[in-house]
Design a protein around this motif. Structure first.
Motif, mmCIF file in Angstrom:
data_model
loop_
_atom_site.group_PDB
_atom_site.id
_atom_site.type_symbol
_atom_site.label_atom_id
_atom_site.label_comp_id
_atom_site.label_asym_id
_atom_site.label_seq_id
_atom_site.Cartn_x
_atom_site.Cartn_y
_atom_site.Cartn_z
ATOM 1 N N GLY A 350 45.008 -9.143 78.744
ATOM 2 C CA GLY A 350 45.960 -9.682 79.708
ATOM 3 C C GLY A 350 45.662 -9.282 81.128
ATOM 4 N N SER A 351 44.851 -8.232 81.321
ATOM 5 C CA SER A 351 44.449 -7.873 82.682
ATOM 6 C C SER A 351 43.494 -8.940 83.211
ATOM 7 C CB SER A 351 43.783 -6.500 82.692
ATOM 8 O OG SER A 351 42.635 -6.492 81.855
ATOM 9 N N PRO A 352 43.501 -9.211 84.512
ATOM 10 C CA PRO A 352 42.660 -10.288 85.041
ATOM 11 C C PRO A 352 41.174 -9.992 84.882
ATOM 12 C CG PRO A 352 43.675 -9.043 86.827
ATOM 13 C CD PRO A 352 44.308 -8.559 85.566
ATOM 14 N N LEU A 353 40.424 -11.014 84.475
ATOM 15 C CA LEU A 353 38.986 -10.897 84.266
ATOM 16 C C LEU A 353 38.264 -11.987 85.044
ATOM 17 C CD1 LEU A 353 38.826 -10.384 80.376
ATOM 18 C CD2 LEU A 353 38.926 -8.615 82.147
ATOM 19 N N GLU A 354 37.057 -11.684 85.498
ATOM 20 C CA GLU A 354 36.204 -12.668 86.157
ATOM 21 C C GLU A 354 35.093 -13.102 85.207
ATOM 22 O OE1 GLU A 354 34.591 -11.043 89.717
ATOM 23 O OE2 GLU A 354 36.539 -10.439 90.535
ATOM 24 N N ILE A 355 34.763 -14.392 85.235
ATOM 25 C CA ILE A 355 33.604 -14.900 84.509
ATOM 26 C C ILE A 355 32.444 -14.990 85.492
ATOM 27 C CG2 ILE A 355 32.690 -16.730 83.049
ATOM 28 C CD1 ILE A 355 35.584 -17.687 82.647
ATOM 29 N N LEU A 356 31.270 -14.501 85.093
ATOM 30 C CA LEU A 356 30.110 -14.520 85.983
ATOM 31 C C LEU A 356 29.298 -15.793 85.745
ATOM 32 C CD1 LEU A 356 31.029 -11.590 86.318
ATOM 33 C CD2 LEU A 356 28.630 -10.897 86.298
ATOM 34 N N PHE A 357 29.668 -16.855 86.465
ATOM 35 C CA PHE A 357 28.897 -18.091 86.432
ATOM 36 C C PHE A 357 27.789 -18.026 87.478
ATOM 37 C CE2 PHE A 357 32.691 -19.883 84.386
ATOM 38 C CZ PHE A 357 32.120 -20.733 83.446
ATOM 39 N N PRO A 358 26.649 -18.679 87.228
ATOM 40 C CA PRO A 358 25.618 -18.769 88.265
ATOM 41 C C PRO A 358 26.167 -19.425 89.530
ATOM 42 C CG PRO A 358 24.734 -19.441 86.136
ATOM 43 C CD PRO A 358 26.217 -19.291 85.955
ATOM 44 N N GLY A 359 25.536 -19.096 90.662
ATOM 45 C CA GLY A 359 25.991 -19.633 91.933
ATOM 46 C C GLY A 359 27.115 -18.827 92.548
ATOM 47 N N LEU A 360 27.269 -17.576 92.102
ATOM 48 C CA LEU A 360 28.340 -16.685 92.557
ATOM 49 C C LEU A 360 29.725 -17.279 92.323
ATOM 50 C CD1 LEU A 360 27.004 -14.968 95.815
ATOM 51 C CD2 LEU A 360 27.175 -14.048 93.499
ATOM 52 N N ARG A 361 29.840 -18.118 91.330
ATOM 53 C CA ARG A 361 31.164 -18.583 90.908
ATOM 54 C C ARG A 361 31.798 -17.487 90.067
ATOM 55 N NH1 ARG A 361 30.647 -23.188 87.321
ATOM 56 N NH2 ARG A 361 32.929 -23.128 87.367
ATOM 57 N N ARG A 362 33.002 -17.070 90.450
ATOM 58 C CA ARG A 362 33.692 -15.979 89.782
ATOM 59 C C ARG A 362 35.144 -16.373 89.492
ATOM 60 N NH1 ARG A 362 29.027 -14.974 89.566
ATOM 61 N NH2 ARG A 362 27.926 -13.117 90.341
ATOM 62 N N PRO A 363 35.376 -17.403 88.658
ATOM 63 C CA PRO A 363 36.759 -17.775 88.340
ATOM 64 C C PRO A 363 37.475 -16.628 87.633
ATOM 65 C CG PRO A 363 35.219 -18.854 86.851
ATOM 66 C CD PRO A 363 34.397 -18.225 87.931
ATOM 67 N N VAL A 364 38.764 -16.507 87.902
ATOM 68 C CA VAL A 364 39.561 -15.411 87.367
ATOM 69 C C VAL A 364 40.427 -15.920 86.214
ATOM 70 C CG1 VAL A 364 41.312 -13.667 87.883
ATOM 71 C CG2 VAL A 364 39.586 -14.262 89.601
ATOM 72 N N LEU A 365 40.362 -15.214 85.104
ATOM 73 C CA LEU A 365 41.217 -15.502 83.959
ATOM 74 C C LEU A 365 42.452 -14.617 84.032
ATOM 75 C CD1 LEU A 365 38.550 -15.523 81.083
ATOM 76 C CD2 LEU A 365 39.452 -17.494 82.342
ATOM 77 N N GLY A 366 43.618 -15.244 84.002
ATOM 78 C CA GLY A 366 44.864 -14.496 83.953
ATOM 79 C C GLY A 366 45.310 -14.256 82.521
ATOM 80 N N ALA A 367 46.458 -13.626 82.377
ATOM 81 C CA ALA A 367 46.953 -13.265 81.048
ATOM 82 C C ALA A 367 47.163 -14.476 80.156
ATOM 83 C CB ALA A 367 48.251 -12.472 81.190
ATOM 84 N N ASP A 368 47.488 -15.628 80.753
ATOM 85 C CA ASP A 368 47.739 -16.833 79.957
ATOM 86 C C ASP A 368 46.470 -17.613 79.647
ATOM 87 O OD1 ASP A 368 50.459 -16.277 80.041
ATOM 88 O OD2 ASP A 368 50.767 -17.456 81.874
ATOM 89 N N ASP A 369 45.333 -17.173 80.183
ATOM 90 C CA ASP A 369 44.091 -17.941 80.042
ATOM 91 C C ASP A 369 43.207 -17.466 78.899
ATOM 92 O OD1 ASP A 369 44.676 -19.515 82.331
ATOM 93 O OD2 ASP A 369 43.975 -17.872 83.618
ATOM 94 N N TYR A 370 43.526 -16.325 78.316
ATOM 95 C CA TYR A 370 42.669 -15.819 77.251
ATOM 96 C C TYR A 370 43.450 -14.876 76.343
ATOM 97 C CZ TYR A 370 42.254 -11.130 79.332
ATOM 98 O OH TYR A 370 42.518 -9.868 79.804
ATOM 99 N N GLY A 371 42.867 -14.622 75.192
ATOM 100 C CA GLY A 371 43.376 -13.614 74.276
ATOM 101 C C GLY A 371 42.207 -12.961 73.570
#
Length: 417
Positions: A350-371
């Protein structure tokens, strides 16, 4: 016309090769399971090397093979055997430091270009021309050179390719030719066995040298408190701000240090330099962003070192509490927006996480975006490094091998950008 330099990335294993390719390497350098200067890496068997070359070439990436040890007599039969195997493998260059090995390679595998290693300490255009006349295609220049001397070498020997280290750890010795590891641990850095004693913690009470002909005048003095410290450790090189200089001055290849680094380190530093070079080509260069990202990887201050007239410390290392830890790596999809994931560092679900996509894309996953689940499908509130779990996440574009890291605001000195 100014050409964007090649991005040359270290890979110490097949796993790291896949990471380098995903995050944008133009070329990679690697070694076998002997005869290179990173003996403590897994290295590549000949079968793995063939597969690596085929995989890299399929995506247009070049592969340079390192045989850059300074050989003893007993190593020469092994060199012969390696060259016989390499004759049938389509590597794009051999990185060599020993003149004898260079001579052997030019006889056994004359079709493979020779790249002269930084271990040779090529520091002027006359020496560069000497290696060219012997048959070298490329020179990795001495790491002690500043911008003016690099420019002069490129201009004075225009029919050679020049390669420059731009990021990573630096050796305290001249172009890495160090005897400290041999002296203290009987493991030679010139044979790929360096134990990095310059990074050890030492305690110095006081050292004061006085030269006989200058009595009363201190020529060298070190004073240290009662604590242990890394008194011999160099800062880490970072030349990300100067990429346009390299383009404008005809440097062919920009090299990153780190065959012994982790795949997550390799992913992030490759992504930064790939994005920076692409931005440079597009006219959207953003040095502040790149430095902020590189600071997340720094365990020592980042410096311009010898490249500038006086070394410039670009950024300090972050404290551990401010570092965005890599928390997981995707292994494979299992269907229904679920991924097997290897956990690298403890985190609370539930803590916010970043996905390391190429191109310095760093979308943030919130508590509702993953389990996060175990193999039985039970939700896990906390996970720890070393666990293999199932990540439930529907974010588009995920691929096996990608990394996730903790998200929180970093610390960045905007004046350094």
């Amino acid at each position: 016309m100014h050409v964007i330099p090649e991005l040359l990335v270290p890979v110490g294993s097949p796993d790291k090769l896949a990471t380098a390719l995903r995050y944008g390497a133009d070329a990679v350098y690697l070694g076998g399971q002997a005869l290179s200067l990173r003996a403590k890496t897994d290295g590549f068997s000949f079968s793995q090397l063939r597969d690596a070359v085929n995989l890299a070439h399929a995506g247009g990436t070049k592969v340079y093979f390192a045989m850059n040890l300074l050989a003893w007599e007993e190593h020469l039969p092994g060199v012969e055997a390696y060259l016989e195997e390499l004759a049938g493998i389509d590597v794009d260059g051999l990185i060599i430091a020993d003149p004898g090995i260079m001579s052997m390679a030019m006889k056994r595998v004359p079709h493979i270009p020779i790249h002269v290693s930084t271990q040779v300490s090529t520091s002027n255009s006359a020496t560069a021309a000497f290696w060219r006349d012997l048959g070298a295609r490329r020179i990795n220049v001495a790491r002690e050179l500043g911008a003016a001397r690099i420019r002069a070498m490129v201009r004075n020997v225009p029919d050679l390719e020049f390669e420059v280290f731009v990021h990573g750890a630096m050796c305290m010795a001249v172009s890495g030719r160090c005897l400290l590891s041999s002296h203290l641990t009987r493991r030679s850095g010139n044979l790929g066995q360096c134990t990095h004693p310059c990074r050890f913690d030492y305690k110095v009470t006081a050292v004061r040298l006085e030269e006989r002909l200058r009595p009363g005048e201190d020529t060298w003095e070190i004073q240290c408190g009662g604590e242990f410290s890394q008194v011999m450790a160099a800062e880490d090189l970072c030349l990300i701000k100067y990429l346009n200089w390299f383009r404008n001055n005809g440097v062919a290849s920009l090299k990153i240090e780190g065959r012994m680094k982790t795949p997550s380190y390799l992913a992030q530093v490759t992504d930064v330099y790939r994005t920076a070079l692409d931005d440079l080509a597009a006219g959207t260069f953003r040095p502040g962003l790149y430095l902020e990202e590189l600071q997340q990887l720094a365990t020592r201050p980042l410096t311009s070192a010898f490249f500038t007239p006086q070394p410039v410390t670009l950024l300090p290392a972050l404290s551990r509490s401010l570092t965005k830890n890599i928390v997981g790596r995707l292994v494979e999809p299992t269907g229904d927006d679920r991924w097997v994931m290897d956990v690298k560092h403890r985190f609370e679900t539930g803590s916010p996480l970043e996905i390391l996509f190429p191109g310095l894309r760093r979308p943030v996953l919130g508590a509702d975006d993953y389990g996060v689940e175990n193999a039985e499908g039970e939700l896990l509130p906390t996970v720890h490094g070393g666990m293999r779990v199932v990540l439930r996440c529907a974010y588009p574009g995920l691929e096996a091998g990608m990394f996730l890291r903790a998200h929180h605001p970093g610390v960045y000195n905007s004046q350094a950008g």
